[in-house]
Design a protein around this motif. Structure first.
Motif, PDB file in Angstrom:
ATOM      1  N   UNK A  72      35.844  -0.706  56.400  1.00 27.63           N
ATOM      2  CA  UNK A  72      35.190   0.075  57.439  1.00 27.63           C
ATOM      3  C   UNK A  72      36.209   0.907  58.212  1.00 27.63           C
ATOM      4  N   UNK A  73      37.357   0.307  58.509  1.00 21.78           N
ATOM      5  CA  UNK A  73      38.412   1.051  59.213  1.00 21.78           C
ATOM      6  C   UNK A  73      38.890   2.230  58.374  1.00 21.78           C
ATOM      7  N   UNK A 104      23.033   7.001  51.270  1.00 25.25           N
ATOM      8  CA  UNK A 104      22.553   8.385  51.262  1.00 25.25           C
ATOM      9  C   UNK A 104      23.350   9.231  52.244  1.00 25.25           C
ATOM     10  N   UNK A 105      23.619   8.688  53.425  1.00 26.63           N
ATOM     11  CA  UNK A 105      24.376   9.432  54.431  1.00 26.63           C
ATOM     12  C   UNK A 105      25.820   9.639  53.986  1.00 26.63           C
ATOM     13  N   UNK A 106      26.407   8.660  53.315  1.00 26.87           N
ATOM     14  CA  UNK A 106      27.778   8.833  52.812  1.00 26.87           C
ATOM     15  C   UNK A 106      27.835  10.021  51.855  1.00 26.87           C
ATOM     16  N   UNK A 107      26.842  10.142  51.003  1.00 28.50           N
ATOM     17  CA  UNK A 107      26.783  11.281  50.071  1.00 28.50           C
ATOM     18  C   UNK A 107      26.646  12.581  50.851  1.00 28.50           C
ATOM     19  N   UNK A 108      25.773  12.611  51.853  1.00 27.15           N
ATOM     20  CA  UNK A 108      25.583  13.818  52.662  1.00 27.15           C
ATOM     21  C   UNK A 108      26.855  14.192  53.407  1.00 27.15           C
ATOM     22  N   UNK A 144      39.118   8.017  57.267  1.00 33.90           N
ATOM     23  CA  UNK A 144      38.956   9.083  56.267  1.00 33.90           C
ATOM     24  C   UNK A 144      37.874  10.078  56.674  1.00 33.90           C
ATOM     25  N   UNK A 145      36.816   9.576  57.263  1.00 34.23           N
ATOM     26  CA  UNK A 145      35.756  10.470  57.724  1.00 34.23           C
ATOM     27  C   UNK A 145      36.305  11.402  58.796  1.00 34.23           C
ATOM     28  N   UNK A 146      37.015  10.855  59.738  1.00 34.27           N
ATOM     29  CA  UNK A 146      37.577  11.678  60.809  1.00 34.27           C
ATOM     30  C   UNK A 146      38.590  12.687  60.243  1.00 34.27           C
ATOM     31  N   UNK A 147      39.432  12.237  59.336  1.00 33.58           N
ATOM     32  CA  UNK A 147      40.419  13.125  58.703  1.00 33.58           C
ATOM     33  C   UNK A 147      39.736  14.280  57.986  1.00 33.58           C
ATOM     34  N   UNK A 148      38.718  13.964  57.191  1.00 32.05           N
ATOM     35  CA  UNK A 148      38.007  15.000  56.432  1.00 32.05           C
ATOM     36  C   UNK A 148      37.291  15.972  57.371  1.00 32.05           C
ATOM     37  N   UNK A 152      26.037   9.407  66.472  1.00 35.59           N
ATOM     38  CA  UNK A 152      26.036   8.705  65.183  1.00 35.59           C
ATOM     39  C   UNK A 152      27.359   8.931  64.467  1.00 35.59           C
ATOM     40  N   UNK A 153      27.819  10.187  64.447  1.00 41.89           N
ATOM     41  CA  UNK A 153      29.109  10.498  63.815  1.00 41.89           C
ATOM     42  C   UNK A 153      30.234   9.759  64.545  1.00 41.89           C
ATOM     43  N   UNK A 154      30.179   9.754  65.862  1.00 43.57           N
ATOM     44  CA  UNK A 154      31.173   9.033  66.652  1.00 43.57           C
ATOM     45  C   UNK A 154      31.175   7.550  66.297  1.00 43.57           C
ATOM     46  N   UNK A 155      29.994   6.979  66.153  1.00 42.76           N
ATOM     47  CA  UNK A 155      29.893   5.556  65.795  1.00 42.76           C
ATOM     48  C   UNK A 155      30.486   5.286  64.413  1.00 42.76           C
ATOM     49  N   UNK A 156      30.288   6.203  63.470  1.00 46.13           N
ATOM     50  CA  UNK A 156      30.890   6.047  62.144  1.00 46.13           C
ATOM     51  C   UNK A 156      32.413   6.103  62.246  1.00 46.13           C
ATOM     52  N   UNK A 157      32.917   7.039  63.044  1.00 49.08           N
ATOM     53  CA  UNK A 157      34.366   7.235  63.142  1.00 49.08           C
ATOM     54  C   UNK A 157      35.061   6.126  63.916  1.00 49.08           C
ATOM     55  N   UNK A 158      34.361   5.449  64.787  1.00 50.28           N
ATOM     56  CA  UNK A 158      34.957   4.330  65.527  1.00 50.28           C
ATOM     57  C   UNK A 158      34.728   3.002  64.817  1.00 50.28           C
ATOM     58  N   UNK A 159      33.894   3.016  63.779  1.00 51.40           N
ATOM     59  CA  UNK A 159      33.599   1.782  63.057  1.00 51.40           C
ATOM     60  C   UNK A 159      32.509   0.965  63.702  1.00 51.40           C
ATOM     61  N   UNK A 160      31.852   1.515  64.711  1.00 53.49           N
ATOM     62  CA  UNK A 160      30.782   0.796  65.403  1.00 53.49           C
ATOM     63  C   UNK A 160      29.562   0.620  64.513  1.00 53.49           C
ATOM     64  N   UNK A 161      29.312   1.607  63.660  1.00 55.70           N
ATOM     65  CA  UNK A 161      28.199   1.484  62.711  1.00 55.70           C
ATOM     66  C   UNK A 161      28.616   2.051  61.359  1.00 55.70           C
TER      67      UNK A 161
END
Length: 121
Positions: free
Chosen positions: A8-9, A53-57, A14-18, A39-48
Motif C-alpha cells: 500500500x505504501x 477498476x479504479x487502478x486501471x483508470x 507511485x501514484x503520487x510520483x506518476x 479520494x485521491x488524497x486518501x489513495x496517496x496517503x494510504x488511508x484507502x
C-alpha cells in the motif's frame, strides 16, 4: 509492518510520483477519473485503497501501467512496441515468389520453429 502495508505504501508513493510527473494536481486527477480530490488524497496517503477498476483508470489517466503503480515493475512507461506492418495476401505472395530457394528453406524452418514454440508454451 506486513507485506500488505508495504504494498500500500509503495502504491501510494507511485501514484503520487506518476501524478506529479504528469503535471496533475490531485484535483486534476480526480476530475480525470471522475472522483473527488479527497479520494485521491486518501489513495496517496494510504488511508484507502482503490478498486481494481479504479487502478486501471488511474494508470490510464497517468499514462503508466498498472504494474508500475502496483510495484511489479520499475518503469512507469507503457510498452510502446512498434506494431508490425500487416501485408495483405497478394503482397505476401509477391514477396514469397521473389525469394530464392535458400531463403524459402530458411523461412520454412523459421515458421516451424515459431509454431513449435507457440504450441509448446
Amino acid at each position: 509492518m506486513n507485506q500488505r502495508d508495504r504494498d500500500q505504501m509503495q502504491f501510494s508513493k507511485r501514484l503520487q510520483q506518476a501524478r506529479k510527473n504528469k503535471g496533475y494536481t490531485q484535483q486534476d486527477l480526480a476530475d480525470t477519473v471522475n472522483t473527488k480530490k479527497t479520494t485521491i488524497s486518501n489513495y496517496e496517503t494510504g488511508y484507502s485503497t482503490p478498486s481494481n477498476k479504479m487502478i486501471v483508470e488511474l494508470a490510464n489517466a497517468l499514462d503508466v501501467t498498472t504494474d508500475f503503480l502496483l510495484g511489479r515493475i520499475d518503469s512507469p512507461k507503457k510498452d510502446e512496441s512498434p506494431s508490425l506492418p500487416i501485408l495483405d495476401t497478394n503482397e505476401l505472395w509477391t514477396e514469397l515468389k521473389n525469394l530464392d530457394n535458400e531463403d524459402v528453406i530458411l523461412l520454412n524452418s523459421l515458421i516451424k520453429r515459431l509454431k513449435k514454440n507457440k504450441y509448446d508454451s
